[in-house]
Write an enzyme that holds these catalytic residues in place. Structure first.
Site, PDB file in Angstrom:
ATOM      1  N   ARG A  55       0.851  -1.185   0.000  1.00  0.00           N
ATOM      2  CA  ARG A  55       0.000   0.000   0.000  1.00  0.00           C
ATOM      3  C   ARG A  55       0.892   1.241   0.000  1.00  0.00           C
ATOM      4  O   ARG A  55       2.101   1.149   0.212  1.00  0.00           O
ATOM      5  CB  ARG A  55      -0.952   0.020   1.208  1.00  0.00           C
ATOM      6  CG  ARG A  55      -0.263  -0.302   2.513  1.00  0.00           C
ATOM      7  CD  ARG A  55      -0.808   0.447   3.671  1.00  0.00           C
ATOM      8  NE  ARG A  55      -0.704   1.875   3.498  1.00  0.00           N
ATOM      9  CZ  ARG A  55       0.414   2.579   3.657  1.00  0.00           C
ATOM     10  NH1 ARG A  55       1.543   1.972   3.959  1.00  0.00           N
ATOM     11  NH2 ARG A  55       0.411   3.892   3.502  1.00  0.00           N
ATOM     12  N   GLY A  56       0.257   2.388  -0.253  1.00  0.00           N
ATOM     13  CA  GLY A  56       0.981   3.622  -0.494  1.00  0.00           C
ATOM     14  C   GLY A  56       1.098   3.797  -1.993  1.00  0.00           C
ATOM     15  O   GLY A  56       1.543   2.889  -2.701  1.00  0.00           O
ATOM     16  N   ALA A  57       0.656   4.955  -2.498  1.00  0.00           N
ATOM     17  CA  ALA A  57       0.566   5.136  -3.947  1.00  0.00           C
ATOM     18  C   ALA A  57       1.868   4.806  -4.688  1.00  0.00           C
ATOM     19  O   ALA A  57       1.864   4.035  -5.650  1.00  0.00           O
ATOM     20  CB  ALA A  57       0.102   6.561  -4.266  1.00  0.00           C
ATOM     21  N   ARG A 109      -7.601  -1.283  -7.114  1.00  0.00           N
ATOM     22  CA  ARG A 109      -7.748  -0.055  -6.334  1.00  0.00           C
ATOM     23  C   ARG A 109      -7.791   1.131  -7.298  1.00  0.00           C
ATOM     24  O   ARG A 109      -6.754   1.535  -7.823  1.00  0.00           O
ATOM     25  CB  ARG A 109      -6.603   0.118  -5.330  1.00  0.00           C
ATOM     26  CG  ARG A 109      -6.509  -0.998  -4.294  1.00  0.00           C
ATOM     27  CD  ARG A 109      -5.753  -0.559  -3.066  1.00  0.00           C
ATOM     28  NE  ARG A 109      -6.535   0.375  -2.269  1.00  0.00           N
ATOM     29  CZ  ARG A 109      -6.025   1.077  -1.257  1.00  0.00           C
ATOM     30  NH1 ARG A 109      -4.767   0.978  -0.934  1.00  0.00           N
ATOM     31  NH2 ARG A 109      -6.799   1.893  -0.573  1.00  0.00           N
ATOM     32  N   GLN A 227      -3.158   2.608   9.733  1.00  0.00           N
ATOM     33  CA  GLN A 227      -1.838   2.698   9.100  1.00  0.00           C
ATOM     34  C   GLN A 227      -0.881   3.582   9.895  1.00  0.00           C
ATOM     35  O   GLN A 227       0.325   3.349   9.904  1.00  0.00           O
ATOM     36  CB  GLN A 227      -1.958   3.231   7.668  1.00  0.00           C
ATOM     37  CG  GLN A 227      -2.673   2.297   6.706  1.00  0.00           C
ATOM     38  CD  GLN A 227      -4.142   2.643   6.567  1.00  0.00           C
ATOM     39  OE1 GLN A 227      -4.756   3.153   7.505  1.00  0.00           O
ATOM     40  NE2 GLN A 227      -4.721   2.370   5.420  1.00  0.00           N
ATOM     41  N   ASP A 268      -2.665  10.275  -2.887  1.00  0.00           N
ATOM     42  CA  ASP A 268      -2.893   9.188  -3.841  1.00  0.00           C
ATOM     43  C   ASP A 268      -3.267   9.712  -5.215  1.00  0.00           C
ATOM     44  O   ASP A 268      -3.079   9.029  -6.213  1.00  0.00           O
ATOM     45  CB  ASP A 268      -3.988   8.261  -3.310  1.00  0.00           C
ATOM     46  CG  ASP A 268      -3.512   7.443  -2.135  1.00  0.00           C
ATOM     47  OD1 ASP A 268      -3.091   6.299  -2.347  1.00  0.00           O
ATOM     48  OD2 ASP A 268      -3.533   7.957  -0.998  1.00  0.00           O
ATOM     49  N   ASN A 278      -6.429  11.650  -0.444  1.00  0.00           N
ATOM     50  CA  ASN A 278      -5.522  10.911   0.441  1.00  0.00           C
ATOM     51  C   ASN A 278      -6.382  10.102   1.408  1.00  0.00           C
ATOM     52  O   ASN A 278      -7.619  10.147   1.355  1.00  0.00           O
ATOM     53  CB  ASN A 278      -4.590  11.875   1.180  1.00  0.00           C
ATOM     54  CG  ASN A 278      -3.438  11.150   1.863  1.00  0.00           C
ATOM     55  OD1 ASN A 278      -2.745  10.347   1.241  1.00  0.00           O
ATOM     56  ND2 ASN A 278      -3.222  11.406   3.134  1.00  0.00           N
ATOM     57  N   LYS A 279      -5.745   9.360   2.273  1.00  0.00           N
ATOM     58  CA  LYS A 279      -6.456   8.476   3.194  1.00  0.00           C
ATOM     59  C   LYS A 279      -7.573   9.211   3.924  1.00  0.00           C
ATOM     60  O   LYS A 279      -7.432  10.378   4.297  1.00  0.00           O
ATOM     61  CB  LYS A 279      -5.458   7.885   4.180  1.00  0.00           C
ATOM     62  CG  LYS A 279      -6.042   6.840   5.123  1.00  0.00           C
ATOM     63  CD  LYS A 279      -6.701   5.696   4.366  1.00  0.00           C
ATOM     64  CE  LYS A 279      -5.768   5.010   3.392  1.00  0.00           C
ATOM     65  NZ  LYS A 279      -6.441   3.963   2.597  1.00  0.00           N
TER      66      LYS A 279
END
Length: 378
Positions: A55-57, A109, A227, A268, A278-279
């Site tokens: 995970r993480g763009a 995703r 996270q 993202d 973003n998250k």
């Protein structure tokens, strides 16, 4: 290797030496267990991205590149082509198969633009190689599956190497925005695990630590998947950074207390007008920062800037399983089975709440429509 190097040089995504699998740290098991897993089928790749094992763009983009390299090698194995043929159809079959693999991976995703960006870049490299062979030979010559698979591998490695350089540059620019002793609030995770080497939002903190600077970092836990608690606090603690974990709803209190001089978050996707996905929970942090007069910085590579996406309203927002809210991380469900849940993975922060967007090519400030275009055209 000291603590800071152990974090900044973590190899969280890599291509296995034989090129037949992608090797990742399963982030869903951190911080209690560090386990490397291998992705050698499309299904395993899809599942790893969907379920946040990677995970993480930027890390998703790197992983996608290597996934395409593994799948390209598989395409080459059953039907190698050597030499030239009179028809160009074989190369086109390879390209079509790679397109299908890419579409499948992208569907895991939809919000993180780096996933589609990496897949698109791989496919472009294949098209360029096919076109070059035709121009060089003057006939409909086949490049051959072996050569095309190698082109994909080299492009995937280039994506990874470039991300390492981008993270270092972003970290340098971000570090110029804070001073020794500052308090910094983060949300979600944009460190080495989510990218490569230093990370983006955590990059300035880790780079500063390497240079002897000290920061006081407040890490939001980042509900519902934690996270911040599981990954950001882990990375910073392991690097010897002064980090304090807080619940998401405590951000206002630490800002009110005067303990925060800057907010650093990743991204993202960035729309052409500077709206940023973003998250989930990021926009709330931005609103609080605006209220308390605290600079709010978004840090990410130019690959996350989508100039074809006019505003944040045009960014697709992924909706995830309600069980992540009610059951995940709990011994027993925390709500009745028939209670409805709304579980968006991301939210959009309006550009007017953002002080600056930090990229590897420089710091973009309002008006973002102009500054973002300038860095993407460099």
């Amino acid at each position: 290797m000291n603590d800071i190097n152990r974090i900044t040089h973590v190899n969280n995504v890599s291509l296995r030496e034989d090129g037949k699998a992608v090797v990742i740290i399963d982030q869903s098991l951190l911080p209690n267990k560090t386990e490397f897993i291998e992705l050698d089928t499309p299904e395993k790749m899809y599942e790893a991205i969907l379920h946040l094992r990677v995970r993480g763009a930027p890390a998703i983009g790197i992983c996608a590149g290597y996934c395409m390299a593994v799948l390209a090698k598989k395409e080459a194995e059953p039907k190698p082509i050597r030499g030239c043929c009179s028809s160009g159809s074989a190369d086109e079959v390879f390209l079509e198969n790679m397109k299908k693999h890419g579409e499948y991976l992208k569907s895991s995703r939809p919000t993180a633009v780096n996933l589609a960006w990496a897949v698109g870049r791989i496919l472009t490299a294949v098209r360029v190689e096919i076109k070059k062979a035709k121009l060089d030979s003057g006939i409909m010559a086949n490049v051959g599956y072996d050569r095309l698979a190698e082109v994909v591998r080299m492009e995937a490695v280039a994506i990874h190497n470039e991300d390492i350089e981008m993270c270092k540059a972003i970290s340098e620019f971000g570090l110029s925005l804070v001073k020794d002793g500052d308090g910094i609030l983060t949300h979600c995770n944009a460190g080495p695990l989510a990218t490569s080497r230093y990370g983006t939002a955590l990059g300035p903190i880790l780079l500063g630590k390497e240079r002897g600077m000290e920061f006081k970092v407040f890490a939001d836990e980042t509900r519902p998947l934690l996270q911040g608690a599981r990954l950001t606090a882990y990375e910073l603690q392991m690097a010897g950074v002064d980090v304090t974990l807080i619940c998401d709803n405590m951000a206002s209190m630490v800002m009110r207390n005067g303990w925060v001089q800057a907010c650093f978050v990743g991204c993202d996707r960035v729309a052409a007008n500077g709206d940023t996905a973003n998250k989930i929970g990021t926009s709330g942090v931005a609103i609080l920062a605006k209220h308390y007069g605290i600079p709010f910085y978004v840090l990410g590579p130019t690959s996350t800037i989508d100039m074809d996406c006019p505003t944040g309203k045009d960014i697709p927002i992924e909706l995830r399983d309600p069980a992540e809210i009610k059951q995940k991380f709990y011994e027993m469900p925390m709500s009745l089975d028939d209670v409805k849940c709304y579980n968006p993975a991301f939210d959009v922060t309006d550009n007017e709440l953002i002080t600056a967007i930090v990229t590897e090519k420089g710091v973009c400030r309002p008006p973002f429509t102009e500054s973002l275009r300038a860095v993407t055209e460099k």
